[in-house]
Design a protein around this motif. Sequence first.
Motif, short mmCIF file in Angstrom:
data_model
loop_
_atom_site.label_atom_id
_atom_site.label_comp_id
_atom_site.label_asym_id
_atom_site.label_seq_id
_atom_site.Cartn_x
_atom_site.Cartn_y
_atom_site.Cartn_z
N ALA A 290 5.57 6.43 -15.57
CA ALA A 290 5.72 7.18 -14.32
C ALA A 290 4.37 7.43 -13.66
O ALA A 290 4.23 7.37 -12.44
CB ALA A 290 6.43 8.50 -14.59
N ILE A 291 3.36 7.74 -14.47
CA ILE A 291 2.01 7.97 -13.93
C ILE A 291 1.49 6.69 -13.27
O ILE A 291 0.92 6.72 -12.17
CB ILE A 291 1.06 8.45 -15.03
CG1 ILE A 291 1.51 9.83 -15.53
CG2 ILE A 291 -0.38 8.49 -14.54
CD1 ILE A 291 0.74 10.33 -16.75
N LEU A 292 1.69 5.55 -13.93
CA LEU A 292 1.25 4.28 -13.36
C LEU A 292 2.03 3.94 -12.10
O LEU A 292 1.46 3.51 -11.09
CB LEU A 292 1.43 3.17 -14.40
CG LEU A 292 1.07 1.75 -13.93
CD1 LEU A 292 -0.39 1.68 -13.51
CD2 LEU A 292 1.37 0.74 -15.04
N ILE A 293 3.33 4.15 -12.14
CA ILE A 293 4.17 3.87 -10.97
C ILE A 293 3.71 4.72 -9.78
O ILE A 293 3.59 4.22 -8.66
CB ILE A 293 5.66 4.15 -11.29
CG1 ILE A 293 6.19 3.09 -12.26
CG2 ILE A 293 6.50 4.16 -10.01
CD1 ILE A 293 7.55 3.40 -12.84
N GLY A 294 3.44 5.99 -10.01
CA GLY A 294 2.99 6.86 -8.93
C GLY A 294 1.66 6.45 -8.36
O GLY A 294 1.47 6.42 -7.14
N ALA A 295 0.70 6.11 -9.23
CA ALA A 295 -0.63 5.72 -8.76
C ALA A 295 -0.57 4.46 -7.91
O ALA A 295 -1.19 4.38 -6.83
CB ALA A 295 -1.56 5.52 -9.96
N VAL A 296 0.17 3.47 -8.37
CA VAL A 296 0.30 2.23 -7.60
C VAL A 296 1.00 2.50 -6.28
O VAL A 296 0.64 1.94 -5.23
CB VAL A 296 1.05 1.16 -8.43
CG1 VAL A 296 1.33 -0.07 -7.57
CG2 VAL A 296 0.24 0.78 -9.66
N SER A 297 2.00 3.38 -6.30
CA SER A 297 2.71 3.73 -5.06
C SER A 297 1.76 4.33 -4.03
O SER A 297 1.81 3.98 -2.84
CB SER A 297 3.84 4.72 -5.36
OG SER A 297 4.83 4.15 -6.18
N GLY A 298 0.89 5.23 -4.47
CA GLY A 298 -0.06 5.85 -3.56
C GLY A 298 -1.02 4.84 -2.94
O GLY A 298 -1.32 4.90 -1.74
N LEU A 299 -1.48 3.90 -3.75
CA LEU A 299 -2.40 2.87 -3.24
C LEU A 299 -1.69 1.87 -2.33
O LEU A 299 -2.24 1.42 -1.33
CB LEU A 299 -3.06 2.15 -4.41
CG LEU A 299 -3.96 3.03 -5.29
CD1 LEU A 299 -4.50 2.23 -6.47
CD2 LEU A 299 -5.10 3.64 -4.49
N LEU A 300 -0.46 1.53 -2.69
CA LEU A 300 0.32 0.63 -1.83
C LEU A 300 0.61 1.26 -0.48
O LEU A 300 0.64 0.57 0.54
CB LEU A 300 1.63 0.24 -2.52
CG LEU A 300 1.55 -0.79 -3.63
CD1 LEU A 300 2.91 -0.97 -4.30
CD2 LEU A 300 1.05 -2.13 -3.11
N MET A 301 0.81 2.56 -0.47
CA MET A 301 1.04 3.26 0.79
C MET A 301 -0.16 3.09 1.72
O MET A 301 0.00 2.80 2.92
CB MET A 301 1.31 4.74 0.52
CG MET A 301 1.56 5.61 1.74
SD MET A 301 0.04 6.16 2.57
CE MET A 301 -0.77 7.06 1.24
N ILE A 302 -1.36 3.23 1.18
CA ILE A 302 -2.57 3.06 1.99
C ILE A 302 -2.70 1.62 2.47
O ILE A 302 -3.02 1.36 3.65
CB ILE A 302 -3.81 3.48 1.18
CG1 ILE A 302 -3.76 4.99 0.90
CG2 ILE A 302 -5.09 3.11 1.93
CD1 ILE A 302 -4.87 5.48 -0.02
N ALA A 303 -2.43 0.67 1.59
CA ALA A 303 -2.51 -0.75 1.97
C ALA A 303 -1.50 -1.08 3.06
O ALA A 303 -1.82 -1.81 4.02
CB ALA A 303 -2.27 -1.63 0.74
N ALA A 304 -0.30 -0.56 2.94
CA ALA A 304 0.74 -0.82 3.95
C ALA A 304 0.39 -0.17 5.28
O ALA A 304 0.67 -0.72 6.35
CB ALA A 304 2.09 -0.31 3.45
N THR A 305 -0.24 1.00 5.23
CA THR A 305 -0.69 1.66 6.47
C THR A 305 -1.72 0.79 7.19
O THR A 305 -1.65 0.61 8.41
CB THR A 305 -1.30 3.04 6.15
OG1 THR A 305 -0.30 3.86 5.50
CG2 THR A 305 -1.75 3.74 7.42
N ASN A 306 -2.65 0.25 6.43
CA ASN A 306 -3.66 -0.63 7.02
C ASN A 306 -3.04 -1.91 7.58
O ASN A 306 -3.47 -2.43 8.61
CB ASN A 306 -4.73 -0.97 5.98
CG ASN A 306 -5.54 0.24 5.57
OD1 ASN A 306 -5.67 1.20 6.33
ND2 ASN A 306 -6.09 0.22 4.37
N TRP A 307 -2.02 -2.41 6.89
CA TRP A 307 -1.33 -3.61 7.37
C TRP A 307 -0.63 -3.36 8.70
O TRP A 307 -0.69 -4.20 9.61
CB TRP A 307 -0.31 -4.06 6.32
CG TRP A 307 0.48 -5.27 6.74
CD1 TRP A 307 0.09 -6.57 6.68
CD2 TRP A 307 1.80 -5.27 7.29
NE1 TRP A 307 1.08 -7.39 7.16
CE2 TRP A 307 2.14 -6.63 7.55
CE3 TRP A 307 2.73 -4.27 7.59
CZ2 TRP A 307 3.38 -6.99 8.08
CZ3 TRP A 307 3.96 -4.64 8.14
CH2 TRP A 307 4.27 -5.98 8.38
#
Length: 427
Positions: A290-307
Motif C-alpha cells: 500500500a505504501i508503494l502503491i500510494g507513492a507511485v500514485s502521487g508521482l504519477l499524478m504529477i507526471a500526468a499533470t505535466n502531460w
Amino acid sequence: MTIELLNTGLDTIWVVLTAAMILLMEGGFALLEAGFVRHKNNVNIIMKVFADITLGTLCFYVIGFGLMYGADMLGLIGTTGFTIKGDLSHLDFSISLETFWLFQAAFVIAVISIVSGAVAERINFRAYLLYIILMTALIYPIAGHWIWGGGWLAKLGMLDFAGSAVIHALGGFSALAAAMFIGPRKGKFTATGTSTIALPSNLPLASVGAFLLWFGWFGFNAGSTLSATDVRIGHIAIVTMLSAASGGAAALLYTLFRYNRSDAPSVINGSLAGLVGITAGCAFVSDQAAILIGAVSGLLMIAATNWLEAKRIDDPVGAFPVHAASGIWGTLAVGLFATDGGLFHGGGWQLLSVQALGLVVFCVWGFALTWVGLKLIQLIIPVRAKEEEEEIGLDISYHGIMAAYQEHEFINYEHEYPNIDQENHKK
C-alpha cells in the motif's frame, strides 16, 4: 434476538453509516473544486455538486441501478431492478435491497463529480445537467454491471474492490474526454502554447475539501465489505491511510527537491491520488504494498499533470491526473501485489492480464461514451458557456447575482453586467 438478526442489524447500521460518509465526500468535492477555481465560479461549482446529488440520485434509482445490478443478460447489462423492483433474488446480502441501493447511489454520485472538476469554469450549466443524466443512468451503471453486477469481467476474475477502475479510471477518462471536447479556459494557453496559471481562489478551502474526501474514503473502501463483522475492515482502513499518506509524502518531497518548494496543490492531489490508487486493492494487498502503491500514485499524478499541460488540455482541479492516472496504476497493482494471485506472490500473469483488459475497457468506454454523449448534447444546447458568460463568471451568468463572495451590498444589474440576458438571470 438471534445471532443472525443481530448481524443483519449491525451490517445495516454499518452500510448506512458508510454510505453517509461517502455522501459527505460531495462536500469535499465542493470545497476542493471551489478552492481550486476562481472566485467568480465558486457558486457554479456548488450548484453542480448539488445537481450531481439530486439528479444523479433520481436517475440511478429509476434506470441506473437496474442496468447495473439487475438480472444479467449476456454478461452485458442488468434487466431487472428498476426503481428497486422486480426480480433481484440473485443479490444475496444480509442487508436489505434499500440499504444496498443507498450505498451504491453514493458511489454513482462520486463518479459524476469527478467530471465536474475537469470542465470547471467554462461548461454550460444546462448541458452539464444533461450529461449528469447520461453518466448516472447509462455510462457508469452499464460498465459497473460488467465487474460488480456479475457481468463478463467479473466472470473472468477481475478484482476491483471499491472502484479504482470502474469509478476512478472510468471517471477520469470521462473527465479527459470532456475537457478535450470543451477546450481550455479563455487565457489558459497563449497563442504559442505557453501555459498560464489561474491561481486557486482559496487553498485552505481546498485542503479542507481534501480532508473531507480522505475521511469519506474510509467509508468508500471499508464500507464495500457490506458487513460490520468482516474481519478485513481494520486492514482495509490501515492500507487506505498508508497509501494516502504515502501519496501526499511523495508529492511533497518531489516538489520540495525538484522545485525547492513544497507545492500545496500537488500535495493535496498527491494524497487524493494515493487514495485512488489503493481503492481497487485495499482488501487484497499488504501494508508495505500500500505504501508503494500510494507513492507511485502521487508521482504519477504529477507526471500526468505535466502531460496535460504539454498537450494543452485544461483540467482546473486535476481530475484526470488524480483519478485516471492513479486509477490505472491501482488497478494494475492488484495484479502485481495481491497476496492471493498477484504476480509478485506466485500467482503468474493471469490476474494481471485480466486487470489490464478490464482497465482498457473501462477507460475506452468512459472516454468514448462521454465524447459521443457531448456530441449529442451539443445538438440540443451549446456545451460551452458563451465567451461573455465565462469572462464575467458562471456564478453571475447561471445563478443570478449570487456570488460566493459579495463585494457590493447592492448591485445595479443592468449597469454592472450589460451583456448578459437580463430576464434569464434576474431574480
